[in-house]
Design an enzyme around this catalytic site. Structure first.
Site, PDB file in Angstrom:
ATOM      1  N   HIS A   1      25.790  31.144  74.514  1.00  0.00           N
ATOM      2  CA  HIS A   1      26.540  31.000  73.248  1.00  0.00           C
ATOM      3  C   HIS A   1      28.005  30.722  73.576  1.00  0.00           C
ATOM      4  O   HIS A   1      28.349  29.631  73.986  1.00  0.00           O
ATOM      5  CB  HIS A   1      26.343  32.279  72.411  1.00  0.00           C
ATOM      6  CG  HIS A   1      26.892  32.241  71.017  1.00  0.00           C
ATOM      7  ND1 HIS A   1      27.313  31.098  70.394  1.00  0.00           N
ATOM      8  CD2 HIS A   1      27.076  33.242  70.123  1.00  0.00           C
ATOM      9  CE1 HIS A   1      27.742  31.389  69.163  1.00  0.00           C
ATOM     10  NE2 HIS A   1      27.611  32.695  68.964  1.00  0.00           N
TER      11      HIS A   1
ATOM     12  N   HIS B   1      21.660  22.058  71.852  1.00  0.00           N
ATOM     13  CA  HIS B   1      22.119  22.908  70.758  1.00  0.00           C
ATOM     14  C   HIS B   1      20.916  23.282  69.898  1.00  0.00           C
ATOM     15  O   HIS B   1      19.984  22.514  69.758  1.00  0.00           O
ATOM     16  CB  HIS B   1      23.147  22.158  69.893  1.00  0.00           C
ATOM     17  CG  HIS B   1      23.968  23.075  69.041  1.00  0.00           C
ATOM     18  ND1 HIS B   1      23.563  23.499  67.808  1.00  0.00           N
ATOM     19  CD2 HIS B   1      25.162  23.659  69.283  1.00  0.00           C
ATOM     20  CE1 HIS B   1      24.481  24.296  67.296  1.00  0.00           C
ATOM     21  NE2 HIS B   1      25.463  24.415  68.167  1.00  0.00           N
TER      22      HIS B   1
ATOM     23  N   ASP C   1      31.150  23.043  73.778  1.00  0.00           N
ATOM     24  CA  ASP C   1      31.632  23.688  75.012  1.00  0.00           C
ATOM     25  C   ASP C   1      31.792  22.721  76.174  1.00  0.00           C
ATOM     26  O   ASP C   1      32.358  23.085  77.206  1.00  0.00           O
ATOM     27  CB  ASP C   1      30.647  24.786  75.425  1.00  0.00           C
ATOM     28  CG  ASP C   1      30.672  25.937  74.431  1.00  0.00           C
ATOM     29  OD1 ASP C   1      29.662  26.164  73.763  1.00  0.00           O
ATOM     30  OD2 ASP C   1      31.752  26.550  74.296  1.00  0.00           O
TER      31      ASP C   1
HETATM   32  C1  SDX Z   1      27.245  27.327  71.145  1.00  0.00           C
HETATM   33  O1  SDX Z   1      24.547  28.110  67.160  1.00  0.00           O
HETATM   34  C2  SDX Z   1      25.708  27.655  67.231  1.00  0.00           C
HETATM   35  O2  SDX Z   1      26.227  27.065  66.311  1.00  0.00           O
HETATM   36  C3  SDX Z   1      26.415  27.938  68.526  1.00  0.00           C
HETATM   37  C4  SDX Z   1      27.742  27.233  68.714  1.00  0.00           C
HETATM   38  C5  SDX Z   1      28.775  27.770  67.758  1.00  0.00           C
HETATM   39  O3  SDX Z   1      29.736  27.040  67.465  1.00  0.00           O
HETATM   40  O4  SDX Z   1      28.664  28.954  67.399  1.00  0.00           O
HETATM   41  O5  SDX Z   1      27.602  25.852  68.489  1.00  0.00           O
HETATM   42  C6  SDX Z   1      28.296  27.455  70.108  1.00  0.00           C
HETATM   43  O6  SDX Z   1      26.622  28.311  71.449  1.00  0.00           O
HETATM   44  C7  SDX Z   1      26.959  25.978  71.743  1.00  0.00           C
HETATM   45  C8  SDX Z   1      25.790  26.033  72.799  1.00  0.00           C
HETATM   46  C9  SDX Z   1      26.444  26.476  74.117  1.00  0.00           C
HETATM   47  N1  SDX Z   1      25.403  26.749  75.142  1.00  0.00           N
HETATM   48  C10 SDX Z   1      25.224  25.909  76.171  1.00  0.00           C
HETATM   49  O7  SDX Z   1      25.798  24.822  76.300  1.00  0.00           O
HETATM   50  C11 SDX Z   1      24.230  26.434  77.205  1.00  0.00           C
HETATM   51  C12 SDX Z   1      23.291  25.279  77.627  1.00  0.00           C
HETATM   52  N2  SDX Z   1      22.460  24.949  76.459  1.00  0.00           N
HETATM   53  C13 SDX Z   1      21.125  25.581  76.438  1.00  0.00           C
HETATM   54  O8  SDX Z   1      21.151  26.935  76.824  1.00  0.00           O
HETATM   55  C14 SDX Z   1      20.424  25.275  75.127  1.00  0.00           C
HETATM   56  O9  SDX Z   1      20.642  23.958  74.823  1.00  0.00           O
HETATM   57  C15 SDX Z   1      20.675  26.098  73.899  1.00  0.00           C
HETATM   58  C16 SDX Z   1      20.479  27.557  74.129  1.00  0.00           C
HETATM   59  C17 SDX Z   1      22.053  25.863  73.379  1.00  0.00           C
HETATM   60  C18 SDX Z   1      19.655  25.628  72.873  1.00  0.00           C
HETATM   61  O10 SDX Z   1      18.384  25.889  73.462  1.00  0.00           O
HETATM   62  P1  SDX Z   1      17.075  25.470  72.690  1.00  0.00           P
HETATM   63  O11 SDX Z   1      17.074  26.039  71.320  1.00  0.00           O
HETATM   64  O12 SDX Z   1      15.893  25.760  73.582  1.00  0.00           O
HETATM   65  O13 SDX Z   1      17.244  23.890  72.582  1.00  0.00           O
HETATM   66  P2  SDX Z   1      16.121  22.903  72.232  1.00  0.00           P
HETATM   67  O14 SDX Z   1      15.022  23.555  71.422  1.00  0.00           O
HETATM   68  O15 SDX Z   1      16.784  21.696  71.671  1.00  0.00           O
HETATM   69  O16 SDX Z   1      15.491  22.536  73.668  1.00  0.00           O
HETATM   70  C19 SDX Z   1      14.559  21.458  73.738  1.00  0.00           C
HETATM   71  C20 SDX Z   1      14.129  21.347  75.188  1.00  0.00           C
HETATM   72  C21 SDX Z   1      13.580  22.653  75.756  1.00  0.00           C
HETATM   73  O17 SDX Z   1      12.628  22.268  76.751  1.00  0.00           O
HETATM   74  P3  SDX Z   1      11.047  22.267  76.321  1.00  0.00           P
HETATM   75  O18 SDX Z   1      10.724  23.687  75.877  1.00  0.00           O
HETATM   76  O19 SDX Z   1      10.901  21.247  75.212  1.00  0.00           O
HETATM   77  O20 SDX Z   1      10.334  21.870  77.605  1.00  0.00           O
HETATM   78  O21 SDX Z   1      15.259  20.996  75.987  1.00  0.00           O
HETATM   79  C22 SDX Z   1      15.465  21.990  76.964  1.00  0.00           C
HETATM   80  C23 SDX Z   1      14.776  23.245  76.466  1.00  0.00           C
HETATM   81  O22 SDX Z   1      14.407  24.055  77.560  1.00  0.00           O
HETATM   82  N3  SDX Z   1      16.900  22.198  77.071  1.00  0.00           N
HETATM   83  C24 SDX Z   1      17.621  21.888  78.152  1.00  0.00           C
HETATM   84  C25 SDX Z   1      18.945  22.205  77.813  1.00  0.00           C
HETATM   85  N4  SDX Z   1      18.991  22.697  76.555  1.00  0.00           N
HETATM   86  C26 SDX Z   1      17.717  22.683  76.095  1.00  0.00           C
HETATM   87  N5  SDX Z   1      17.274  21.386  79.353  1.00  0.00           N
HETATM   88  C27 SDX Z   1      18.297  21.202  80.237  1.00  0.00           C
HETATM   89  N6  SDX Z   1      19.611  21.475  79.983  1.00  0.00           N
HETATM   90  C28 SDX Z   1      19.950  21.993  78.786  1.00  0.00           C
HETATM   91  N7  SDX Z   1      21.247  22.297  78.525  1.00  0.00           N
END
Ligand code: SDX
Length: 393
Positions: free
Chosen positions: A229, A270, A328
């Site tokens: 986050h 995201h 970020d």
């Molecule tokens: C913030 O909610 C908000 O509004 C938060 C925020 C705010 O202003 O408050 O916007 C701030 O928290 C921004 C996010 C910051 N975090 C990061 O940058 C950390 C890296 N990102 C990941 O941890 C991830 O993208 C999440 C946690 C942010 C979202 O994860 P999800 O919900 O699993 O994303 P998704 O469903 O779109 O993922 C789809 C696929 C998944 O793989 P499969 O299950 O389909 O095989 O994409 C993969 C995920 O594992 N994936 C990634 C990835 N993010 C998702 N693979 C590689 N690198 C990544 N960064």
């Protein structure tokens, strides 16, 4: 149909609450604060005006803006006894640990005289928190560095005061660079609110029990600390430094795609945006402006980040999973260019988001119909069974 936005029934089933504060369209990459596009606010407004908008629902008149700015700048000092809280921490405590502790402790100073059902008391809590969070964050940094505490200064803007409190010393006044102050103010605005993200939902859920706003904001800070986050901007810098060279980008993209590796591209993806996070675009432009105007245009990390973004956005895995840079991805590079240490990246996110948290808290307290109910669950544990005495086990 709610107002001008029409939701499909599937989405309505997932919505946890209603709010009038922020609108996000994840597919189109839209972000509006009280109906105003983030692009226009980032370019034309300033953070305290955005605070007024988020709290009150309308842009202020000139008189309202002047009064609000004055109120906030009048409450940015800390009770002298609060300064001793910092001394209870180890010098090397992460500034987020200090912020959780000190903000929660504000309850001991302001909670007793507070009636959260009184709108005026809610307003006073809001601008006390907006005013004091930068002071608390800056002191956490100074305590960590063994520097003497600093105080806000009259005549400086909100962003200028934060930089002043971070970097001025009794023998060397920090000369606020207008480019740095404008970039800092824009970073505050871009992080001010974001609908029902994890930390905002934490604040709302805490507030639904009637807990005081200072304790609720401390809960929000604790939640934001997580690397998935608010801790992501710190993680992006670490990742870029680990990649080190454009030649190694394919190796890290391959790792991000390898489910067995567990590595994720920090600053990418995201929970809501399945298009470019509009804040990431503005942050990239701000990054370019700041680096150019500070004469750091060949900034290694910025060039590496842009090369990584380009390659990732051309990669089938990222395209198919709709993974784009989020807020970020570039924010850490801007902060580093302003001389802000990595340990302060998430505290800056927390102080920026305080207005969003307290706006959602106040909206919910004012309208009990907006309270997030007690979440329920699907039980998947053991069926009913009788106790077995110790000698039988
Ligand atoms: C913030 O909610 C908000 O509004 C938060 C925020 C705010 O202003 O408050 O916007 C701030 O928290 C921004 C996010 C910051 N975090 C990061 O940058 C950390 C890296 N990102 C990941 O941890 C991830 O993208 C999440 C946690 C942010 C979202 O994860 P999800 O919900 O699993 O994303 P998704 O469903 O779109 O993922 C789809 C696929 C998944 O793989 P499969 O299950 O389909 O095989 O994409 C993969 C995920 O594992 N994936 C990634 C990835 N993010 C998702 N693979 C590689 N690198 C990544 N960064």
């Amino acid at each position: 149909k709610t107002g001008m936005f029409t939701y499909d029934p599937g989405f309505l089933a997932t919505a946890s609450c209603e709010s009038k504060i922020t609108f996000i369209d994840g597919d189109q990459g839209l972000l509006y604060y009280r109906g105003y596009p983030i692009e226009q606010l980032a370019e034309k407004s300033d953070y305290l005006e955005v605070c007024y908008l988020l709290l009150n629902g309308e842009l202020p008149t000139a008189a309202q803006k002047q009064e609000f700015d004055h109120l906030v700048m009048r409450h940015n000092m800390l009770h002298d006894q609060i300064m001793s809280f910092f001394k209870g921490f180890r010098r090397d405590a992460h500034p987020m640990a200090v912020m959780v502790g000190v903000v929660g402790a504000l309850s001991a100073f302001y909670h007793d005289s507070l009636d959260i059902n009184d709108e005026r008391h809610r307003e006073i809590s809001a601008f006390r928190l907006i005013a004091k969070l930068p002071t608390i964050a800056a002191q956490a940094y100074r305590y960590n560095k063994g520097l003497p505490f600093s105080y806000p200064k009259a005549g400086l803007t909100y962003a200028e005061n934060f930089l002043h409190m971070m970097f001025s010393t009794p023998v060397a006044e920090y000369k606020v660079n207008p480019v740095a102050a404008r970039a800092m103010d824009r970073i505050f605005t871009l992080h001010a609110d974001h609908e029902q993200n994890a930390s905002t939902s934490t604040v709302r859920l805490s507030g639904s029990s009637g807990a005081n706003p200072f304790a609720c904001i401390a809960a929000g800070i604790a939640c934001l600390w997580g690397p998935a986050h608010g801790g992501a901007n710190e993680a992006v810098l670490k990742m870029l430094n680990e990649i080190g060279d454009e030649a190694r980008i394919p190796e890290f993209i391959a790792r991000a795609k390898d489910k067995n590796d567990g590595f994720k591209l920090m600053g990418f993806g995201h929970r809501v945006y399945k298009n470019m996070d509009p804040r990431a675009k503005i942050m990239r432009e701000t990054c370019y402006e700041v680096l150019n105007e500070l004469g750091l245009h060949d900034h290694k990390l910025f060039k590496l980040a842009m090369a990584l973004e380009k390659l990732a956005l051309e990669d089938e895995y990222f395209i198919s999973k709709k993974l784009y840079p989020n807020v970020d991805y570039y924010s850490g590079i801007v902060l580093a260019a302003l001389g802000i240490p990595v340990s302060m990246f998430t505290p800056i996110f927390a102080l920026s988001r305080t207005v969003g948290w307290i706006s959602h808290w106040a909206e919910m307290i004012a309208d009990p119909g907006l309270k997030i109910g007690r979440p329920r669950q699907l039980y998947t544990g053991a069926a009913r069974r009788d106790y077995v005495s110790l000698d039988q086990r």
